[in-house]
Design a protein around this motif. Structure first.
Motif, PDB file in Angstrom:
ATOM      1  N   ARG A 217       0.876  -0.882   0.285  1.00 13.33           N
ATOM      2  CA  ARG A 217      -0.079   0.278   0.292  1.00 13.33           C
ATOM      3  C   ARG A 217       1.172   1.557   0.341  1.00 13.33           C
ATOM      4  NH1 ARG A 217      -3.846  -0.578   4.748  1.00 13.33           N
ATOM      5  NH2 ARG A 217      -2.535   0.177   5.640  1.00 13.33           N
ATOM      6  N   LEU A 218       2.094   1.105   0.586  1.00 16.89           N
ATOM      7  CA  LEU A 218       2.175   2.082   0.674  1.00 16.89           C
ATOM      8  C   LEU A 218       3.623   2.412  -0.940  1.00 16.89           C
ATOM      9  CD1 LEU A 218       4.512   4.401   1.878  1.00 16.89           C
ATOM     10  CD2 LEU A 218       6.295   2.723   2.834  1.00 16.89           C
ATOM     11  N   THR A 219       3.544   1.701  -1.311  1.00 19.66           N
ATOM     12  CA  THR A 219       4.277   1.505  -2.408  1.00 19.66           C
ATOM     13  C   THR A 219       3.623   2.606  -3.547  1.00 19.66           C
ATOM     14  OG1 THR A 219       5.418  -0.457  -2.268  1.00 19.66           O
ATOM     15  CG2 THR A 219       5.158   1.098  -4.690  1.00 19.66           C
ATOM     16  N   CYS A 220       2.015   1.895  -3.427  1.00 14.27           N
ATOM     17  CA  CYS A 220       0.363   2.944  -4.264  1.00 14.27           C
ATOM     18  C   CYS A 220       0.435   4.197  -3.938  1.00 14.27           C
ATOM     19  CB  CYS A 220      -0.215   2.005  -4.266  1.00 14.27           C
ATOM     20  SG  CYS A 220      -0.363  -0.168  -4.514  1.00 14.27           S
ATOM     21  N   HIS A 221       0.874   4.076  -2.729  1.00 11.56           N
ATOM     22  CA  HIS A 221       0.238   6.035  -2.319  1.00 11.56           C
ATOM     23  C   HIS A 221       1.747   6.904  -2.861  1.00 11.56           C
ATOM     24  CE1 HIS A 221      -2.491   5.654   0.154  1.00 11.56           C
ATOM     25  NE2 HIS A 221      -1.962   5.051   0.891  1.00 11.56           N
ATOM     26  N   ALA A 222       2.632   5.695  -2.815  1.00 11.96           N
ATOM     27  CA  ALA A 222       4.728   6.584  -3.236  1.00 11.96           C
ATOM     28  C   ALA A 222       4.120   7.142  -4.586  1.00 11.96           C
ATOM     29  CB  ALA A 222       5.902   6.131  -2.958  1.00 11.96           C
ATOM     30  N   ARG A 223       3.928   6.026  -5.523  1.00 10.79           N
ATOM     31  CA  ARG A 223       3.509   6.009  -7.150  1.00 10.79           C
ATOM     32  C   ARG A 223       2.757   7.862  -7.517  1.00 10.79           C
ATOM     33  NH1 ARG A 223       2.592   1.009  -7.633  1.00 10.79           N
ATOM     34  NH2 ARG A 223       5.333   0.297  -7.668  1.00 10.79           N
ATOM     35  N   SER A 224       1.288   7.009  -6.645  1.00 13.09           N
ATOM     36  CA  SER A 224       0.652   8.170  -7.338  1.00 13.09           C
ATOM     37  C   SER A 224       1.080   9.459  -6.413  1.00 13.09           C
ATOM     38  CB  SER A 224      -0.939   7.580  -6.303  1.00 13.09           C
ATOM     39  OG  SER A 224      -1.056   6.081  -6.838  1.00 13.09           O
ATOM     40  N   MET A 225       1.693   9.388  -5.520  1.00 15.94           N
ATOM     41  CA  MET A 225       2.441  10.796  -5.695  1.00 15.94           C
ATOM     42  C   MET A 225       3.232  10.916  -6.690  1.00 15.94           C
ATOM     43  SD  MET A 225       4.531  12.408  -2.286  1.00 15.94           S
ATOM     44  CE  MET A 225       6.101  11.868  -2.718  1.00 15.94           C
TER      45      MET A 225
END
Length: 602
Positions: A217-225
């Protein structure tokens, strides 16, 4: 007449209940066979020919909530005004036992306060019909008509999930507004930092399944940012791209290593892998912090420069001009800030402030600080400020005037620092300063302790003199204003407090004074004046005694160069040993000889 079955909420509102009677909770039938029955009036034999009431009279109705066949709450209309009735015996088999239970309930109901004891109730011989109604569905329908304010408040304050960290899935429900990179960075940054903290907590508890899912989930948030910011960002830079790549690489590494941990059952292996995960998580946090700092700094600079110059262009905000200009000086220390200043014609605004005598001295001093910042020789990207070249004459004139009229050392320091940087910026500035009698203004200020009282200020003055000394006509002005003696005094600059910054400033003063002397001694008149003032002996002392120059190699090289220039004009002023060691050898040999000396032996 058949009695109508009422919902629980309706029965409670319509039934008379004594104040002493407690309101018992509604219950659900545990036996599906009792989940629904025929209308209560028929099952109790209160309809049809068994009733002695006239047909127009209302029939009694009751609402029963069953739990294992036991009545939990009974609510009925006022009883009928009828004579006693009697029960008729009947035999019920199989499912008809439901009727027996309901008959008993009916008798209990009639025995409640407000009811009548009935002798008999005729029962029809027909079988009871069941209504297939889901108890949960009936309960949900009843809830629509029931509100308990205190209970609702308590329920709303309680989380639905047992896992507190699952709430993070819905953190960004609102999301930042379109085209607002600053809000995007702040919101995404808060989410990612929260996820990092939670992953650390779950890692400490060895909850590897949660650690892995949260890492994904953290990877998804970072990629989205990264993706969203790249889409709406105004500019891009190589530094930002590198920081983004480092962050995403660490996110992928964290997801991969936590996935491997799920497949390991050996406790010792997991313990060693836990240290690896912890280190990866720490590095990821560092990369994320660096990326966020770069992005936020750029956004603040872009928006801040525009907003601050809007303030500085409105007379109604004159009271905050100094603070706004001081903030601009801080922002314009980086390339993006200078570019934004150029876009909004910031140089023209600074020139207007500096040349307007109606502004306070503090305001003009802060404007000079901004000029000093954007013309710093340490910033290579400021060399192409075309707007500065267009306004340079006005700015230089205003700065000289500010130096001349300065009421404090701080004001003089800011104005002279701006002038010093401008002399590096363009050679035309030195010619302008010469025409504006800048040498006389600066040398007169050196004798005023109120304006020039620190080595930092003398560093700015000698910098201007060193850059102006490349002009041939500068030598005559130096001699006329007794500048050689002043330069010789700067060769003896000593720190007062002993702080590292002040020691470094004294070293710069000594070095630049020697450079200025070497340049000016091309003129025979200046060289003769220097020899007369015993400049050669002071230069020899600085070369041979490391403590006099604070062991500075830069000062040593500058003093050797100045001594050789003076020796060419007046060789008789040197002893043979000084000539053989400091002048005759190559410069590098003399430097090596003097740099290895611990103390002077002269």
């Amino acid at each position: 007449m058949t009695a109508r079955g009422l919902h629980c909420g309706q029965g409670l509102r319509n039934s008379p209940r004594s104040p002493a009677e407690p309101l018992r909770p509604r219950c659900l039938a545990q036996d599906k066979r009792l989940a629904g029955c025929a209308p209560l009036g028929k099952s109790l034999g209160l309809g049809g020919g068994g009733s002695r009431q006239p047909p127009a009279a209302p029939a009694p109705a009751a609402t029963l909530c069953l739990a294992s066949g036991v009545p939990a709450a009974v609510s009925c209309h006022p009883p009928l005004a009828s004579a006693h009735t009697r029960f008729l015996p009947c035999k019920l088999r199989g499912p008809d036992r439901c009727g027996q239970a309901l008959l008993q309930i009916g008798m209990n109901m009639m025995a409640l306060p407000g009811g009548h004891h009935l002798d008999s109730i005729p029962v029809q011989g027909q079988r009871l019909h069941f209504m297939q109604v889901d108890s949960v569905q009936r309960w949900m329908e009843d809830l629509k008509l029931m509100t308990e304010c205190e209970c609702m408040c308590v329920l709303q304050a309680k989380p639905i999930s047992l896992e507190e960290d699952t709430q993070g899935d819905l953190i960004l429900a609102g999301g930042p507004g379109p085209g607002d990179p600053l809000q995007l960075l702040l919101k995404r940054g808060w989410v990612i930092s929260t996820e990092l903290r939670r992953i650390g907590q779950k890692l400490a508890q060895d909850r590897w399944a949660r650690v892995h899912s949260m890492s994904v989930r953290l990877t998804c948030h970072a990629r989205s940012m990264v993706s969203e910011y790249s889409t709406i960002s105004r500019t891009s830079s190589q530094e930002m791209g590198q920081a983004e790549k480092l962050l995403m690489d660490k996110c992928s590494e964290l997801s991969a290593v936590t996935e491997r941990c799920l497949q390991v059952e050996n406790e010792h292996v997991l313990k060693s892998m836990k240290a690896c995960v912890s280190e990866t998580l720490s590095m990821l946090g560092q990369h994320f912090g660096q990326l966020l700092e770069l992005a936020l700094t750029r956004e603040v600079q872009e928006g801040g420069v525009v907003a601050l110059f809007k303030v500085c262009r409105q007379d109604s905000f004159r009271c905050v001009y100094p603070q706004a200009l001081r903030t601009l000086a801080s922002i314009c220390c980086v390339e993006e800030g200078v570019h934004q200043l150029e876009k909004v014609d910031g140089i023209l605004c600074l020139a207007d402030i500096l040349t307007d005598d109606s502004h306070s001295e503090a305001t003009r001093a802060e404007a000079a600080a901004v000029v000093a910042q954007v013309t710093s020789p340490h910033l290579s990207f400021t060399q192409h400020l075309t707007s500065f070249l267009e306004n340079m004459e006005e700015i230089v004139t205003a700065l000289i005037k500010l130096c001349q009229e300065a009421s404090s050392g701080e004001v003089f320091l800011l104005a002279s620092a701006a002038l010093a940087n401008i002399t590096f910026f363009d050679k035309m500035a030195c010619e302008m300063l010469l025409q504006l009698n800048a040498i006389r203004v600066l040398l007169e200020a050196c004798s005023d302790k109120q304006r020039v009282d620190t080595p930092y200020t003398r560093d700015q003055i000698v910098t201007i003199l060193a850059n102006m000394s490349v002009l041939e006509q500068c030598a005559s002005d130096i001699i006329q204003e007794n500048g050689v003696q002043l330069i010789m005094g700067m060769l003896s600059e000593k720190p007062r407090s002993g702080t590292a910054a002040e020691v470094a400033a004294c070293e710069r003063v000594q070095q630049k004074a020697a450079v200025t002397l070497a340049r000016l001694c091309r003129d025979p008149d200046v060289a003769q004046e220097a020899v007369r003032l015993s400049c050669m002996s002071r230069l020899i002392e600085l070369c041979r005694s490391p403590s006099e120059r604070n062991s500075s190699d830069a000062v040593l090289v500058a003093c050797l160069a100045a001594l050789r220039r003076l020796a060419g004009v007046c060789p008789e002023g040197l002893q043979d040993s000084d000539f053989q060691q400091l002048v005759q050898p190559r410069l590098v040999d003399s430097f090596l000889l003097c740099s290895n000396m611990e103390e002077s032996f002269v």
